[in-house]
Design an enzyme around this catalytic site. Sequence first.
Site, PDB file in Angstrom:
ATOM      1  CE  LYS A   1      64.680  44.784  51.001  1.00 36.59           C
ATOM      2  NZ  LYS A   1      63.075  45.041  51.167  1.00 36.59           N
ATOM      3  NE  ARG A   2      67.187  40.110  41.984  1.00 38.67           N
ATOM      4  CZ  ARG A   2      66.916  41.216  41.759  1.00 38.67           C
ATOM      5  NH1 ARG A   2      65.749  41.782  42.100  1.00 38.67           N
ATOM      6  NH2 ARG A   2      67.910  42.013  41.214  1.00 38.67           N
TER       7      ARG A   2
END
Length: 483
Positions: free
Chosen positions: A254-255
Amino acid sequence: MKIRTRYAPSPTGRMHVGNLRTALYAYLIAKHEGGDYILRIEDTDQVREMEGAVDIINRTLADTGLIPDESPEKDGGVGPYVQSERVKAGIYDKYAKELIDRGEAYYCFCTPERLATLTQNVGGKEINVYDKHCLHLSKEEVEEKLAAGLPHVVRQNTPSEGTTSFHDELYGDISVDNAELDDMILIKSDGYPTYNFANVVDDHLMGITHVVRGNEYISSTPKYNRLYEAFGWEIPKYIHCPLITDEDHKKLSKRSGHSSYEDLIEQGFLSEAVVNFIALLGWSPDSNEEFFSLEELVREFDYKRIGTSPAVFDFTKLRWMNGEYLKKMDPDRFYQEALPYLREAITKDLDLRHIAELVRTRIEVYPDIPDMVSFFEAVPAYDTAMYTNKKSKTNPEVALKILEEVLDILSAQDDFSNDALFETLKAYGKDKGYKVGTVMWPIRTAVSGRQTTPAGATEIMEILGKEESLARIRAGIEKLANA
């Protein structure tokens, strides 16, 4: 036998790129052979379930064209298609008890405290391995504990010696030491089935012939096969897809900011470009072609051409691919979809449709638009050094002379269309001994204040109109004169 595949997501949030690829490959494998593609919602992990996540799944599949033949909304005769509903129907309890009766599973009453002490060294690694303590309880002891309402789970009775082998369509034959398998839990203490157990039961009852999933599940596959064998069921074909990594070869997280389908759509990517790009994350066609519609993918897709090496999510390539889709897009559709981004940068009453056509072949994603067209709203601050261009043989002194001379000519010009303006300025250049580029460079700089623009000087002036164009040229003259 007719091919039947399934996409079985957990409703825990946005659809990860890896999950979308699984859904896409499952769809393509089924449709390539004229088979059925099923959507099943696996909501047995109540803790991780997120409100609205099922809507996200349905919306994403609809947007990408991966329409299931059977789903919670379209019963094909093997429903329910939501695992929590199947729990209420008693499906998993029935099959768990069948395994217990066969000696292939057993009740386990061990407390979390006891389980925490059960570590073994397997292959040089300390892992938690259940010691089959409750397997040896007598029937009377089990019934007594059940009657007393003691918390319990149901475990699979897995051999602790020897090996288990299975075949994957991509990785070939794989063997795993049984000592590493452990007696996995089938029914949790809350009465819900585990992901592994529910998967096997549902895949069998729904007639799934090809199981498509990420290769992180390879290590669990022997446990699945043990269950199939315990029931006497036919084992499906396994297709474990390679890991998707970022440009640094780390698992896409997700980063990264673009790990989910919705992330990409919000960043201005087209659904059809995303599907095309994701299809190529692990699969290669039998040609050098890179652009495929969903219908073309159905025709071309051969799962034997899925690789086993990690697939790199090349964000730069996705942007390029999306730009190519925009170039080929119907102009009316592009205008409608680009309009919010144009209005974000331009409030003046200008021909936005004309501006949209200028940028359509020059952007890669819609959010590129505001910065590219903002000069139509107002000329940004710029340095007079921008009037220097070696190729056009211009510099601030030459630029000032040209702007002062063309100001009177353009002031007398009634026809401010692109073609008319070009012919007028071309004639001026010929009369003064200037090349066209030498004339246009300072004018474009004055009316845009930008080093690069999506159109030339005369086309920009046509859009701005006579009054605004002359005002910007006068401002350019003043800037140069005071430099």
